[in-house]
Design a protein around this motif. Structure first.
Motif, PDB file in Angstrom:
ATOM      1  N   LEU A 102      33.197  34.396  35.908  1.00  0.00           N
ATOM      2  CA  LEU A 102      33.751  35.677  35.471  1.00  0.00           C
ATOM      3  C   LEU A 102      35.011  35.454  34.628  1.00  0.00           C
ATOM      4  CD1 LEU A 102      33.478  37.802  38.756  1.00  0.00           C
ATOM      5  CD2 LEU A 102      31.880  37.727  36.827  1.00  0.00           C
ATOM      6  N   LEU A 103      35.869  34.579  35.092  1.00  0.00           N
ATOM      7  CA  LEU A 103      37.107  34.314  34.345  1.00  0.00           C
ATOM      8  C   LEU A 103      36.831  33.608  33.029  1.00  0.00           C
ATOM      9  CD1 LEU A 103      39.401  33.452  37.350  1.00  0.00           C
ATOM     10  CD2 LEU A 103      39.602  35.426  35.823  1.00  0.00           C
ATOM     11  N   ARG A 104      35.798  32.789  32.978  1.00  0.00           N
ATOM     12  CA  ARG A 104      35.437  32.127  31.703  1.00  0.00           C
ATOM     13  C   ARG A 104      34.947  33.147  30.671  1.00  0.00           C
ATOM     14  NH1 ARG A 104      36.256  27.036  32.749  1.00  0.00           N
ATOM     15  NH2 ARG A 104      35.628  26.078  34.693  1.00  0.00           N
ATOM     16  N   LEU A 163      37.847  41.973  35.359  1.00  0.00           N
ATOM     17  CA  LEU A 163      37.238  41.565  36.627  1.00  0.00           C
ATOM     18  C   LEU A 163      36.653  42.768  37.364  1.00  0.00           C
ATOM     19  CD1 LEU A 163      39.743  38.900  37.960  1.00  0.00           C
ATOM     20  CD2 LEU A 163      37.443  38.519  37.042  1.00  0.00           C
ATOM     21  N   SER A 164      37.338  43.878  37.320  1.00  0.00           N
ATOM     22  CA  SER A 164      36.835  45.087  37.961  1.00  0.00           C
ATOM     23  C   SER A 164      35.489  45.489  37.350  1.00  0.00           C
ATOM     24  CB  SER A 164      37.859  46.215  37.833  1.00  0.00           C
ATOM     25  OG  SER A 164      37.374  47.377  38.461  1.00  0.00           O
ATOM     26  N   THR A 165      35.403  45.463  36.040  1.00  0.00           N
ATOM     27  CA  THR A 165      34.155  45.803  35.354  1.00  0.00           C
ATOM     28  C   THR A 165      33.047  44.811  35.703  1.00  0.00           C
ATOM     29  OG1 THR A 165      35.346  46.846  33.544  1.00  0.00           O
ATOM     30  CG2 THR A 165      33.085  46.137  33.084  1.00  0.00           C
ATOM     31  N   MET A 166      33.384  43.521  35.691  1.00  0.00           N
ATOM     32  CA  MET A 166      32.374  42.489  35.957  1.00  0.00           C
ATOM     33  C   MET A 166      31.923  42.450  37.413  1.00  0.00           C
ATOM     34  SD  MET A 166      33.426  39.263  33.566  1.00  0.00           S
ATOM     35  CE  MET A 166      35.186  39.429  33.319  1.00  0.00           C
ATOM     36  N   THR A 167      32.688  43.072  38.300  1.00  0.00           N
ATOM     37  CA  THR A 167      32.311  43.121  39.720  1.00  0.00           C
ATOM     38  C   THR A 167      31.851  44.523  40.125  1.00  0.00           C
ATOM     39  OG1 THR A 167      34.609  43.500  40.387  1.00  0.00           O
ATOM     40  CG2 THR A 167      33.814  41.207  40.411  1.00  0.00           C
ATOM     41  N   LYS A 168      31.349  45.259  39.140  1.00  0.00           N
ATOM     42  CA  LYS A 168      30.816  46.610  39.373  1.00  0.00           C
ATOM     43  C   LYS A 168      31.842  47.513  40.047  1.00  0.00           C
ATOM     44  CE  LYS A 168      25.983  45.137  39.628  1.00  0.00           C
ATOM     45  NZ  LYS A 168      26.098  44.146  38.651  1.00  0.00           N
ATOM     46  N   GLY A 169      33.008  47.596  39.406  1.00  0.00           N
ATOM     47  CA  GLY A 169      34.082  48.443  39.922  1.00  0.00           C
ATOM     48  C   GLY A 169      34.782  47.850  41.133  1.00  0.00           C
TER      49      GLY A 169
END
Length: 118
Positions: free
Chosen positions: A41-43, A94-100
């Motif tokens: 996710l961070l990459r 990160l919030s977006t990539m973890t579905k909120g």
């Protein structure tokens, strides 16, 4: 190298005392799993080209029986191409990539627990 921290709570990983011991097999295996989910996710985030890696610094009991808090320290190369670390932007990504802030791989997250500190 510069560091930032991530904190979040997993709601479907029961905390056990062996997660408190960094040398335990449970700690090491759970750390590998967390890094497996967090680092990609961070990459893909805005710091991706400068991202170096993460290390779980601790697991802690959550408010409920099946909750485990996770503390992670990540690092990135601070250079002229990175204007400055924008923790709010990284949080939003990160919030977006973890579905909120609710999913990390097959783990469920407390949506109010994600925290990024630069």
């Amino acid at each position: 190298m510069e560091n930032f921290t991530l904190n979040f709570t997993i709601t479907n990983l029961m905390f056990t005392r062996d997660l408190e011991t960094p040398n335990s097999a449970k700690f090491r295996s759970t750390e590998r799993i967390m890094r497996h989910y967090i680092e990609p996710l961070l990459r893909r985030s805005s710091i991706g080209p400068h991202f170096s890696g993460c290390k779980v610094t601790g697991f802690r009991p959550g408010r409920h029986r099946d909750d485990t808090g996770v503390d992670v320290t990540c690092s990135y190369k601070d250079n002229a191409n990175l204007a400055r670390f924008d923790r709010e932007q990284v949080y939003q990504e990160l919030s977006t990539m973890t579905k909120g802030g609710t999913r990390l791989g097959h783990y469920s997250l407390d949506p109010n627990s994600l925290y990024v500190n630069g």
